[in-house]
Design a protein around this motif. Structure first.
Motif, PDB file in Angstrom:
ATOM      1  N   UNK A 221      34.166  45.819  41.061  1.00 30.80           N
ATOM      2  CA  UNK A 221      33.340  44.789  41.696  1.00 30.80           C
ATOM      3  C   UNK A 221      34.224  43.814  42.465  1.00 30.80           C
ATOM      4  N   UNK A 222      33.772  43.461  43.650  1.00 30.98           N
ATOM      5  CA  UNK A 222      34.374  42.376  44.426  1.00 30.98           C
ATOM      6  C   UNK A 222      33.281  41.327  44.568  1.00 30.98           C
ATOM      7  N   UNK A 223      33.504  40.143  43.999  1.00 30.31           N
ATOM      8  CA  UNK A 223      32.523  39.056  44.045  1.00 30.31           C
ATOM      9  C   UNK A 223      33.140  37.908  44.832  1.00 30.31           C
ATOM     10  N   UNK A 224      32.832  37.868  46.153  1.00 27.80           N
ATOM     11  CA  UNK A 224      33.417  36.846  47.003  1.00 27.80           C
ATOM     12  C   UNK A 224      32.904  35.454  46.645  1.00 27.80           C
ATOM     13  N   UNK A 225      31.645  35.355  46.194  1.00 28.56           N
ATOM     14  CA  UNK A 225      31.088  34.048  45.819  1.00 28.56           C
ATOM     15  C   UNK A 225      31.843  33.456  44.632  1.00 28.56           C
ATOM     16  N   UNK A 226      32.216  34.300  43.678  1.00 29.06           N
ATOM     17  CA  UNK A 226      32.952  33.854  42.485  1.00 29.06           C
ATOM     18  C   UNK A 226      34.462  33.940  42.675  1.00 29.06           C
ATOM     19  N   UNK A 227      34.886  34.481  43.833  1.00 28.64           N
ATOM     20  CA  UNK A 227      36.304  34.640  44.159  1.00 28.64           C
ATOM     21  C   UNK A 227      37.046  35.454  43.098  1.00 28.64           C
ATOM     22  N   UNK A 228      36.479  36.642  42.781  1.00 31.47           N
ATOM     23  CA  UNK A 228      37.136  37.486  41.784  1.00 31.47           C
ATOM     24  C   UNK A 228      36.927  38.960  42.075  1.00 31.47           C
ATOM     25  N   UNK A 229      37.879  39.755  41.584  1.00 26.76           N
ATOM     26  CA  UNK A 229      37.804  41.209  41.621  1.00 26.76           C
ATOM     27  C   UNK A 229      37.814  41.682  40.173  1.00 26.76           C
ATOM     28  N   UNK A 230      36.824  42.484  39.799  1.00 24.26           N
ATOM     29  CA  UNK A 230      36.729  42.998  38.436  1.00 24.26           C
ATOM     30  C   UNK A 230      37.296  44.410  38.425  1.00 24.26           C
ATOM     31  N   UNK A 231      38.194  44.673  37.464  1.00 29.41           N
ATOM     32  CA  UNK A 231      38.817  45.994  37.377  1.00 29.41           C
ATOM     33  C   UNK A 231      38.617  46.613  36.004  1.00 29.41           C
ATOM     34  N   UNK A 232      38.625  47.939  35.967  1.00 27.49           N
ATOM     35  CA  UNK A 232      38.648  48.696  34.718  1.00 27.49           C
ATOM     36  C   UNK A 232      39.820  49.671  34.840  1.00 27.49           C
ATOM     37  N   UNK A 233      41.031  49.200  34.526  1.00 28.80           N
ATOM     38  CA  UNK A 233      42.229  50.022  34.741  1.00 28.80           C
ATOM     39  C   UNK A 233      42.377  51.113  33.686  1.00 28.80           C
ATOM     40  N   UNK A 234      42.967  52.235  34.075  1.00 28.74           N
ATOM     41  CA  UNK A 234      43.290  53.259  33.086  1.00 28.74           C
ATOM     42  C   UNK A 234      44.430  52.759  32.201  1.00 28.74           C
ATOM     43  N   UNK A 235      44.589  53.344  31.010  1.00 30.56           N
ATOM     44  CA  UNK A 235      45.668  52.910  30.122  1.00 30.56           C
ATOM     45  C   UNK A 235      47.025  52.962  30.819  1.00 30.56           C
ATOM     46  N   UNK A 236      47.803  51.898  30.645  1.00 25.86           N
ATOM     47  CA  UNK A 236      49.149  51.846  31.181  1.00 25.86           C
ATOM     48  C   UNK A 236      49.275  51.254  32.566  1.00 25.86           C
ATOM     49  N   UNK A 237      48.156  51.052  33.274  1.00 25.74           N
ATOM     50  CA  UNK A 237      48.254  50.533  34.636  1.00 25.74           C
ATOM     51  C   UNK A 237      48.709  49.082  34.665  1.00 25.74           C
ATOM     52  N   UNK A 238      48.154  48.247  33.796  1.00 24.11           N
ATOM     53  CA  UNK A 238      48.529  46.833  33.836  1.00 24.11           C
ATOM     54  C   UNK A 238      49.370  46.393  32.660  1.00 24.11           C
TER      55      UNK A 238
ATOM     56  N   UNK B 141      44.086  36.094  47.401  1.00 22.55           N
ATOM     57  CA  UNK B 141      43.934  35.003  46.432  1.00 22.55           C
ATOM     58  C   UNK B 141      42.740  35.154  45.504  1.00 22.55           C
ATOM     59  N   UNK B 142      42.059  36.323  45.525  1.00 20.76           N
ATOM     60  CA  UNK B 142      40.998  36.521  44.543  1.00 20.76           C
ATOM     61  C   UNK B 142      41.611  36.640  43.155  1.00 20.76           C
ATOM     62  N   UNK B 143      40.915  36.100  42.152  1.00 14.78           N
ATOM     63  CA  UNK B 143      41.329  36.289  40.759  1.00 14.78           C
ATOM     64  C   UNK B 143      40.976  37.709  40.357  1.00 14.78           C
ATOM     65  N   UNK B 144      41.879  38.372  39.655  1.00 15.13           N
ATOM     66  CA  UNK B 144      41.635  39.724  39.162  1.00 15.13           C
ATOM     67  C   UNK B 144      41.405  39.617  37.662  1.00 15.13           C
ATOM     68  N   UNK B 145      40.264  40.142  37.208  1.00 17.41           N
ATOM     69  CA  UNK B 145      39.896  40.068  35.798  1.00 17.41           C
ATOM     70  C   UNK B 145      39.423  41.434  35.319  1.00 17.41           C
ATOM     71  N   UNK B 146      39.527  41.630  33.993  1.00 18.97           N
ATOM     72  CA  UNK B 146      38.952  42.824  33.383  1.00 18.97           C
ATOM     73  C   UNK B 146      37.452  42.618  33.244  1.00 18.97           C
ATOM     74  N   UNK B 147      36.724  43.683  32.920  1.00 13.05           N
ATOM     75  CA  UNK B 147      35.268  43.603  32.775  1.00 13.05           C
ATOM     76  C   UNK B 147      34.850  42.583  31.721  1.00 13.05           C
ATOM     77  N   UNK B 148      35.694  42.357  30.703  1.00 13.86           N
ATOM     78  CA  UNK B 148      35.359  41.379  29.656  1.00 13.86           C
ATOM     79  C   UNK B 148      35.768  39.955  30.031  1.00 13.86           C
TER      80      UNK B 148
END
Length: 193
Positions: free
Chosen positions: A150-167, A103-110
């Motif tokens: 980054x996994x930030x349990x306090x903020x309940x989010x996972x930060x990703x930097x996906x390669x082109x085409x992954x998402x 249930x962590x939110x997944x976000x890009x670096x921005x």
């Protein structure tokens, strides 16, 4: 909280030992002698580990009351489940239990929202986050440090930097034979065609 820590494989030998597919990063803690484990299906357990040893790179366990190959084989494909305190954390700060990541939110670096982790799949080479997008579709994100930065349990989010085409398929980089040709239609210098 209950966590699946192993799956019983085939019988080993004639004295009741079984191979196990370990599904925990802490087998010495969860699968040691004396550990009492619930099972799925529930009718197979609970099982108490009597002995454990490594043989040819595989963990072998023997359970109390399981004395022969027939009894061991009857346990095949049974899941072993440990009772774990939800507040318990892995010793390594770079490791996480599945329940911490669900249930962590997944976000890009921005900060752009990608979705929410709904499932974690454990593969031999890596783990995958199954992420539900806001539109209801799903995307698989490899849980490797090059992508999950980054996994930030306090903020309940996972930060990703996906390669082109992954998402997003529209961001995919597509190589074509024309990209390998010079302006005159001949292969570009230094490229094998």
């Amino acid at each position: 909280m209950q966590l699946v820590v192993a799956r019983i494989g085939r019988a080993h030998g004639i004295k009741g030992e079984v191979t196990v597919e370990v599904r925990t990063d802490e087998p010495e803690l969860r699968l040691g002698p004396g550990a009492v484990l619930a099972t799925e299906p529930a009718g197979a357990g609970p099982l108490t580990i009597e002995t454990g040893r490594v043989h040819s790179g595989r963990l072998l366990l023997r359970f109390e009351g399981v004395r022969d190959r027939t009894a061991a084989e009857a346990l095949r494909n049974t899941l072993l489940i440990a009772e774990v305190d939800p507040a318990e954390l892995p010793e390594d700060p770079e490791e996480f239990y599945d329940h911490q990541l669900m249930d962590l939110d997944v976000v890009l670096a921005d900060g752009t929202e990608v979705g929410r982790i709904t499932e974690i799949t454990h593969l031999p080479s890596q783990d995958l986050f199954i992420v539900e997008r806001p539109d209801g579709s799903e995307v698989m994100i490899p849980f490797v440090e090059e992508i999950v930065t980054e996994i930030d349990l306090a903020e309940q989010r996972a930060v990703i930097t996906p390669p082109p085409g992954l998402i997003d398929a529209s961001q995919a980089v597509i190589a074509s034979a024309r990209d390998d040709e010079g302006d005159d239609g001949a292969p570009a210098a230094g490229k094998d065609v």
